[in-house]
Design an enzyme around this catalytic site. Structure first.
Site, short mmCIF file in Angstrom:
data_model
loop_
_atom_site.label_atom_id
_atom_site.label_comp_id
_atom_site.label_asym_id
_atom_site.label_seq_id
_atom_site.Cartn_x
_atom_site.Cartn_y
_atom_site.Cartn_z
CG ASP A 71 -28.97 -45.07 -10.46
OD1 ASP A 71 -28.62 -45.98 -11.23
OD2 ASP A 71 -28.94 -45.18 -9.23
CG HIS B 105 -25.33 -44.52 -2.84
ND1 HIS B 105 -24.77 -45.37 -1.89
CD2 HIS B 105 -25.45 -45.26 -3.97
CE1 HIS B 105 -24.55 -46.54 -2.44
NE2 HIS B 105 -24.96 -46.51 -3.69
CG HIS C 191 -29.02 -52.64 -8.78
ND1 HIS C 191 -28.03 -51.69 -8.68
CD2 HIS C 191 -28.38 -53.85 -8.84
CE1 HIS C 191 -26.85 -52.30 -8.64
NE2 HIS C 191 -27.03 -53.60 -8.75
#
Length: 377
Positions: free
Chosen positions: A321, A280, A242
């Site tokens: 990220d 993603h 995460h």
């Protein structure tokens, strides 16, 4: 009235004989002795078919629920945010468009449906750090009043206070009246990074029912304090799958600089591991948040090379990220900056979901699909 033998009943039910006998003993299936063989029983067909249909429905529900947990169909109502056709929407407004001018405080007003506010003056008592943030929220969670049975207005005021506590722990006491993106830039002595920090905070504020947000909602659904919900979200965010994914991206970028981008990617894949911070499930055409950030700064050369190599080899584009890791190096921010940005921004979303969950007033309590010893199939 039709009657089925044991094999016919078991075929329809898809269970073991013990389950069939249990349903008979519980009165769900009527049975009688087989007139042709007193050692055997017959089972009323109507009862068997009704139970088989009910069981099939349960199995379908279990399948849907299991798939929903893994980026599947929505599992609970929310009016806060959604990903639709590659766009991230906050209460129906495009987050990328909002990031052009809005501050994180503006997004809090939008998501919390609150009046414009100023955070409490930030404390200078501790050195800003991720550790200080966990300690501060844990102290509050042990003392704050439960969320259950309190008015929306009081809970919104508490949300402002909780965000202020986290900001004190992550930003510190300097520039206490400035917007959070300015305060962070000042705290990091990087005034030129204020605008990109602002954009990142806005884009990270909420992301519908991600893992940390779900942890927050489950916690608040028990009636726990808003601070306890945020603490649960922080714990979930810390994981490498995460909010911690940027750390792996930073490490891979370091390898790309020393051994070459494609070699770093191939080495990672050769170890049986995916390339971190790429792809993603909710953005098949690429994470729009990452694209929005990359449109505002030039990533370091080895990050750009790594991005190109990973896409060439895997077909996946960089996600948020990776963008956070790249901007951290581009602006010479502290190594923990990705997590700080993520945690501070997402606190706004966690609190929005906490407020929404408190108003819904329902306990979130899924069932486990037991597959251990003694299961009858």
């Amino acid at each position: 009235m039709d009657w089925l033998n044991a094999n016919e009943a078991l075929t329809l039910l898809g269970t073991r004989p013990q389950t069939l006998y249990a349903n008979v003993s519980r009165g769900r299936i009527k049975a009688m002795r087989d007139p042709k063989d007193s050692r055997k029983s017959l089972y009323r067909g109507e009862d068997v078919r009704k139970l088989a249909k009910r069981a099939a429905g349960r199995r379908r529900q279990e399948t849907v629920a299991a798939e929903a947990i893994r980026y599947g169909e929505p599992v609970m109502p929310s009016s806060l945010s959604t990903i639709e056709n590659g766009r991230l929407l906050y209460r129906g407004r495009d987050a990328v468009v909002l990031s052009e001018k809005a501050t994180l405080e503006d997004i809090a007003v939008l998501l919390w449906e609150a009046a414009p506010f100023q955070l409490p003056a930030r404390s200078r008592a501790t050195t800003p750090s991720l550790q200080a943030a966990f300690v501060a929220l844990a102290e509050r969670a042990a003392q704050d009043a439960p969320s259950i049975g309190r008015s929306e207005l009081i809970l919104r005021l508490e949300a402002i206070s909780v965000l202020g506590t986290l900001a004190s722990s992550l930003v510190g006491g300097r520039s206490a009246t400035d917007p959070l993106h300015v305060a962070l830039a000042v705290a990091w002595d990087r005034a030129g990074a204020a605008d990109i920090i602002r954009r990142a905070l806005v884009l990270l504020a909420d992301h519908e029912l991600n893992a940390s947000t779900f942890a927050t909602r489950v916690t608040i659904s028990t009636g726990a304090a808003l601070s306890a919900g945020v603490l649960a979200g922080m714990a979930a965010l810390s994981g490498p799958l995460h909010g911690g994914a940027a750390v792996a991206a930073q490490a891979l970028a370091g390898q790309a600089r020393t051994m070459g981008a494609e070699a770093a990617v191939l080495a990672r894949l050769g170890q049986g591991m995916p390339v971190p911070a790429f792809g993603h499930p909710l953005y098949p055409d690429g994470d729009i948040r990452a694209a929005a950030l990359f449109g505002q700064f030039t990533p370091p050369e080895h990050y750009a090379a790594l991005h190109a190599a990973a896409y060439r080899v895997t077909g996946e584009r960089a996600n948020i990220d990776f963008a956070l890791a790249a901007l951290t190096e581009a602006y010479d921010l502290p190594h923990e900056a990705p997590m700080v940005l993520f945690m501070l921004a997402r606190c706004v979303g966690w609190l929005a979901h906490g407020l929404e969950q408190a108003q819904q007033g329902q306990l979130i309590r899924p069932r486990a699909h037991y597959v251990g010893a003694g299961v009858e199939r």
